[in-house]
Write a protein that holds these residues in place. Sequence first.
Motif, PDB file in Angstrom:
ATOM      1  N   LEU B 246      -6.421  -6.042  -0.574  1.00  0.00           N
ATOM      2  CA  LEU B 246      -6.787  -5.095   0.009  1.00  0.00           C
ATOM      3  C   LEU B 246      -7.926  -5.371   1.360  1.00  0.00           C
ATOM      4  CD1 LEU B 246      -7.417  -2.426  -2.771  1.00  0.00           C
ATOM      5  CD2 LEU B 246      -5.990  -2.027  -0.504  1.00  0.00           C
ATOM      6  N   SER B 249      -6.036  -6.328   4.463  1.00  0.00           N
ATOM      7  CA  SER B 249      -5.397  -5.291   5.043  1.00  0.00           C
ATOM      8  C   SER B 249      -6.464  -4.433   5.678  1.00  0.00           C
ATOM      9  CB  SER B 249      -4.516  -4.479   4.373  1.00  0.00           C
ATOM     10  OG  SER B 249      -5.320  -3.745   3.404  1.00  0.00           O
ATOM     11  N   THR B 250      -7.470  -4.268   5.267  1.00  0.00           N
ATOM     12  CA  THR B 250      -8.678  -3.731   5.772  1.00  0.00           C
ATOM     13  C   THR B 250      -9.268  -4.320   7.130  1.00  0.00           C
ATOM     14  OG1 THR B 250      -9.378  -2.885   3.510  1.00  0.00           O
ATOM     15  CG2 THR B 250     -11.013  -2.541   5.462  1.00  0.00           C
ATOM     16  N   PHE B 253      -6.719  -4.065   9.620  1.00  0.00           N
ATOM     17  CA  PHE B 253      -6.707  -2.707  10.173  1.00  0.00           C
ATOM     18  C   PHE B 253      -7.837  -2.330  11.180  1.00  0.00           C
ATOM     19  CE2 PHE B 253      -8.128   1.767  10.096  1.00  0.00           C
ATOM     20  CZ  PHE B 253      -7.289   2.506  10.380  1.00  0.00           C
ATOM     21  N   LEU B 254      -9.048  -2.836  11.117  1.00  0.00           N
ATOM     22  CA  LEU B 254     -10.198  -2.907  12.000  1.00  0.00           C
ATOM     23  C   LEU B 254      -9.923  -3.734  13.099  1.00  0.00           C
ATOM     24  CD1 LEU B 254     -13.172  -2.777   9.423  1.00  0.00           C
ATOM     25  CD2 LEU B 254     -12.195  -0.861  10.543  1.00  0.00           C
ATOM     26  N   LEU B 268      -0.616  -0.808  10.678  1.00  0.00           N
ATOM     27  CA  LEU B 268      -1.358   0.571  10.525  1.00  0.00           C
ATOM     28  C   LEU B 268      -2.417   0.698  11.787  1.00  0.00           C
ATOM     29  CD1 LEU B 268      -2.050   0.581   6.745  1.00  0.00           C
ATOM     30  CD2 LEU B 268      -0.497   2.067   8.127  1.00  0.00           C
ATOM     31  N   ALA B 271      -0.394   1.617  14.738  1.00  0.00           N
ATOM     32  CA  ALA B 271       0.005   2.775  14.351  1.00  0.00           C
ATOM     33  C   ALA B 271      -1.103   4.101  14.992  1.00  0.00           C
ATOM     34  CB  ALA B 271       0.630   3.195  13.124  1.00  0.00           C
ATOM     35  N   LYS B 272      -2.285   3.590  14.335  1.00  0.00           N
ATOM     36  CA  LYS B 272      -3.368   4.491  14.652  1.00  0.00           C
ATOM     37  C   LYS B 272      -3.717   4.447  16.409  1.00  0.00           C
ATOM     38  CE  LYS B 272      -8.300   4.874  14.092  1.00  0.00           C
ATOM     39  NZ  LYS B 272      -9.203   3.899  14.552  1.00  0.00           N
ATOM     40  N   GLY B 289       1.670   1.082   4.471  1.00  0.00           N
ATOM     41  CA  GLY B 289       0.830   1.593   3.381  1.00  0.00           C
ATOM     42  C   GLY B 289       1.298   1.596   2.073  1.00  0.00           C
TER      43      GLY B 289
END
Lengths: 321, 319
Positions: B246, B249-250, B253-254, B268, B271-272, B289
Amino acid sequence: MLTLILRRLMAGVVMILFVLSFNFFLFRVVESDPVGSLYRGRNISAEQRERIQERYGLNGSKPEQFVKYVREMARGNFGYSYANNRPVSTLIREKLWPTLWLVGISTLLSTLLGTIIGIWSAWHRGSWRDYLGTGTTMLLYAMPDFWLAMIVLVWFGREMGWFPLGGLEDPSSDAVGLTKLLENIHHLVLPGLVLTLSYLGEYALVMRSSLIEVMGEDYLTVARAKGLRDKFVRSRHAVRNAMLPVITLITLNFGFVLGGAIAVESIFSIPGLGNATLAASKGPDLPMLQALFLLFSVSVIVMNIVAEILYMYFDPRVRTR
Amino acid sequence: MTATTSPPTERLASRRIAWIRRRRALADLWRRFRRDRPGLFGLVVLTLIVFMAVAAPLIADPARFDLLAVRDIEEWQSPNSSHWFGTDDNGRDVFAMFVHGSRVSLLVGLTAAAIAIVIGSLFGLTSGYTAGSWLDRVLNRVTEWFLVIPFLPLAIVLVSVLDEPTLFGLIKPGLGVIVFVIGITSWPGTARVIRAQVMSVKERLYVDRARALGANDRHVITRHILPNVTGLIVANATLTVPITILTESTLSFLGLGDPTRQSWGRILNEAKQAGAITRNAWWYYLPAGIGILLVVLAFTLIGQALETILNPKLRERES
């Protein structure tokens, strides 16, 4: 009991000093020449350099800097942000409230819902109700919070259009007073929902296993043998004792409230401490990071002490030891 | 080694007995594990994902998400027979990215958890064994600091600051830094649990007996304490992996992940950035996800099953 509390407080103070010195070394070690990296590629005279170092407390040897640093921190002077030259304490005060509201309320809601679901699953252990409760909480626990945030944003923000997509207020809004408050709340519903759901899993799982453990105890059999009704046994005997580990978890997590919601704050563009941390790490804006880290750690330490005092209050075994 | 007076043949025999016992314990573990349905489900899911990660190049061609190779492919396709999970804003195949992304998530998750477990076990064993001494106190303070520091902000800062090879060139920017950072921020929980267990094992009667017979520290640690905490270490390792995955992935993601490799967190993030939220391109942001969710769920279920079997306190309750 008073001496016990005093001893805990003393240990807390020592811990804060430890954090202070560790932060100092952490940030001085990772960035040996902040002024150099701040003015990367620009020509500055030795004189200018000295003035900048003076302003940010970077002149003198490392031990000298350390003494100065501790002194200024104790006075509540956290220095100036590299990014925009404003006092760090003002910056943090601005960012504190959005985070405190958002994460504080989500933590409260998730503890409440989490414990209720945990009790419910434990009480119906092995039935379809338990599978439903535990299954849902396991899924929520395993879900990355930022992903949940994206889904919620798409569905309730974009498709349904019920809630705004981010920020704390509408860009064109000039609302004041109550209307402004309502507007802020409207903006915080979605991020609050995401945080509540993603925190809830842990509480429910801990509450469930704690209650199951307690339910095997002899005094519950005794209570039932006395002829007490199931409902009474559950609320007065079982749940009370099973709450102990959950209380610790709740207080500890409350310490992490301030620094805990970075990804969610970033998705919903909430101008809070999480976004500030992210922005400060890009620089890196050392004075800002230092102050943020100190704030985060101190809140955990304080909540740790609160947890232990609460424990003494709720559990006589700890008090008499 | 204390009892070295026995002839070699006998020592061989005793070693063989030990192996037989170990094999029997393993068989017993499997027998109990098989009865735990959630744990078994986790194992099946995990096996499938590991298979996908290992065989990634055979399942999906990496050229399908190579920016230069996909220039002629239509962007934002919804799922169809040639692009199972559709395409993104550049025409890259989301299915291929998803398959290859599993590698980084698993690799980083597992190695970081391994680092965390090694540090946590060393800290826990040392401070538990020397409980009450100055060494124990120092180690406890360090553990407490790591428990108190908000570890996601710490990880973010370290990843963004460590942009040059550090620790004598051992840790290089990219995946190395991420593994290192997640590893050194995820161990304190393990250290706590193991310390407590070591302290309780140390006081047992058979340790006193061994000492009375002349056993030294090394013998006590390797023969009595380690075997008694191994189960706990294994269960803890399985429960640490979800946290490290986790965290990875965080970070990705950042936007703090390795920019040269595909990972679920990065999918992700992209994608954002690409506006999948405003377009509601669900095929772009749902698979990654779900992938993270399944891996984390699988490890948690396996870990909980192992914990109930290996932790003597929990096992009593089971019957």
